[in-house]
Design a protein around this motif. Structure first.
Motif, PDB file in Angstrom:
ATOM      1  N   TYR A   1       0.858  -1.194   0.000  1.00 42.61           N
ATOM      2  CA  TYR A   1       0.000   0.000   0.000  1.00 42.61           C
ATOM      3  C   TYR A   1       0.891   1.240   0.000  1.00 42.61           C
ATOM      4  O   TYR A   1       1.855   1.321   0.762  1.00 42.61           O
ATOM      5  CB  TYR A   1      -0.900  -0.003   1.243  1.00 42.61           C
TER       6      TYR A   1
ATOM      7  N   ASP B   1       3.624   8.366  -7.109  1.00 37.77           N
ATOM      8  CA  ASP B   1       3.654   7.001  -7.648  1.00 37.77           C
ATOM      9  C   ASP B   1       5.044   6.453  -7.353  1.00 37.77           C
ATOM     10  O   ASP B   1       6.053   7.094  -7.693  1.00 37.77           O
ATOM     11  CB  ASP B   1       3.428   7.005  -9.167  1.00 37.77           C
TER      12      ASP B   1
ATOM     13  N   VAL C   1       3.549   1.251  -7.686  1.00 40.66           N
ATOM     14  CA  VAL C   1       2.453   1.285  -6.726  1.00 40.66           C
ATOM     15  C   VAL C   1       1.943   2.732  -6.772  1.00 40.66           C
ATOM     16  O   VAL C   1       2.575   3.641  -6.234  1.00 40.66           O
ATOM     17  CB  VAL C   1       2.906   0.906  -5.301  1.00 40.66           C
ATOM     18  N   PRO C   2       0.804   2.960  -7.473  1.00 44.87           N
ATOM     19  CA  PRO C   2       0.354   4.340  -7.648  1.00 44.87           C
ATOM     20  C   PRO C   2       0.018   5.008  -6.313  1.00 44.87           C
ATOM     21  O   PRO C   2      -0.312   4.338  -5.327  1.00 44.87           O
ATOM     22  CB  PRO C   2      -0.896   4.188  -8.517  1.00 44.87           C
TER      23      PRO C   2
ATOM     24  N   LYS D   1      -2.739   3.927  -3.630  1.00 40.60           N
ATOM     25  CA  LYS D   1      -3.304   2.643  -4.101  1.00 40.60           C
ATOM     26  C   LYS D   1      -2.613   1.450  -3.434  1.00 40.60           C
ATOM     27  O   LYS D   1      -1.524   1.563  -2.867  1.00 40.60           O
ATOM     28  CB  LYS D   1      -3.140   2.523  -5.621  1.00 40.60           C
ATOM     29  N   THR D   2      -3.287   0.289  -3.537  1.00 39.21           N
ATOM     30  CA  THR D   2      -2.746  -0.981  -3.049  1.00 39.21           C
ATOM     31  C   THR D   2      -2.485  -1.887  -4.241  1.00 39.21           C
ATOM     32  O   THR D   2      -3.295  -1.943  -5.174  1.00 39.21           O
ATOM     33  CB  THR D   2      -3.750  -1.651  -2.100  1.00 39.21           C
ATOM     34  N   VAL D   3      -1.381  -2.599  -4.232  1.00 42.03           N
ATOM     35  CA  VAL D   3      -1.029  -3.527  -5.309  1.00 42.03           C
ATOM     36  C   VAL D   3      -0.821  -4.902  -4.710  1.00 42.03           C
ATOM     37  O   VAL D   3      -0.189  -5.039  -3.665  1.00 42.03           O
ATOM     38  CB  VAL D   3       0.259  -3.044  -6.034  1.00 42.03           C
TER      39      VAL D   3
END
Ligand code: ZN
Length: 280
Positions: free
Chosen positions: A254, A260, A272-273, A276-278
């Motif tokens: 996260y 970014d 990982v923007p 955001k969560t990846v």
């Protein structure tokens, strides 16, 4: 265990920074070169020198009323108000030197000043405390000078070193190493690949010295894999990278920051923007 490597914005694998001290008139010519090659500089200023320059006919230093325009597009950082040996001062005088310089530079430039360079490279534990108390987040030393020659992103930002001084006899060897390295293949490298150069522009007193620094700039510039930040931009990105949250098995990341953030896993870049969560 999964292993991630920090990359720079847009998945770039390397960065170059320039850090120049004392607000000398020849900074104007130096900035013209930086601009020509799309590079950024951080300029470390003892603002009392710029106040004194206002009273002089042919001053050696940039006038305070000119710094906003001269350093436009580049970073202004503090260098102590009167360029003192900070380690020889009582802590309140040390704090005044740092506060007064930051305050003067911010009023004159409109920039928020968060960076610092130790005058003469001298400091002690109280200096670091005084910098923290005045909100400075990085401070450049010359601990490794003249033999540092490393490409690591700083771990200890209040005692950060550079790769080399521009007059270093190994300057072009180091530039070759920097250009030829592929950090994605060397994936165990802990964080980033940074070529950081420092000096004073008054040291370019001969035309061949100007040609030498321009040659260096042309070598490292216009490369798709290289990021060209100021030192504070580098600091802010690394800080955002360090703020990433990982699940315990590191499969979920996260990004609570507004940047970014780019990483590499097994040599492959991903982002990982911001916010955001990846899941990997
Ligand atoms: Zn200086």
């Amino acid at each position: 265990m999964k292993h991630y490597m920090m990359l720079f914005p847009c998945g770039k694998t390397k960065a170059v920074t320039f850090s120049y001290d004392d607000a000398i008139q020849s900074d104007i010519r130096f900035i013209e070169l930086l601009n020509k090659y799309g590079l950024k500089g951080s300029f470390n200023i003892s603002s009392n020198m710029c106040i004194e320059a206002e009273k002089q006919e042919n001053p050696r230093n940039i006038k305070l009323s000119h710094i906003k325009e001269v350093y436009k597009g580049h970073e202004i950082a503090s260098h102590g108000f009167t360029h003192p040996h900070l380690d020889r001062l009582p802590v309140e005088a040390m704090s005044y030197e740092i506060y007064q310089d930051r305050s003067t530079l911010e009023k004159a430039s409109g920039q928020i000043v968060k960076g610092f360079v130790y005058p003469y490279g001298n400091y002690n534990a109280d200096t670091i405390t005084a910098l923290k108390m005045n909100g400075l987040v990085y401070a450049r030393t010359c601990i490794g000078f003249p033999k540092h020659h490393e490409f690591d992103v700083p771990e200890n930002w209040l005692e950060m070193d550079t790769t080399c001084h521009h007059a270093d006899s190994r300057l072009f060897d180091l530039a070759d190493t920097f250009i030829n390295e592929d950090p994605l293949r060397n994936w165990h490298r802990k964080a980033g690949f940074l070529f950081s150069i420092w000096g004073h522009t008054y040291e370019f007193d001969k035309e061949e010295e100007w040609e030498r620094i321009e040659k260096l700039m042309s070598m490292v510039s216009n490369r798709a894999e290289v990021w060209y930040p100021t030192t504070i931009e580098l600091y802010n990105y690394v800080k955002a990278y360090k703020s990433l949250d990982y699940s315990i098995d590191m499969s979920t990341i996260y990004n609570p920051s507004s940047y970014d953030i780019w990483l590499a896993k097994d040599g492959k870049p991903f982002a990982v923007p911001a916010g955001k969560t990846v899941n990997l």
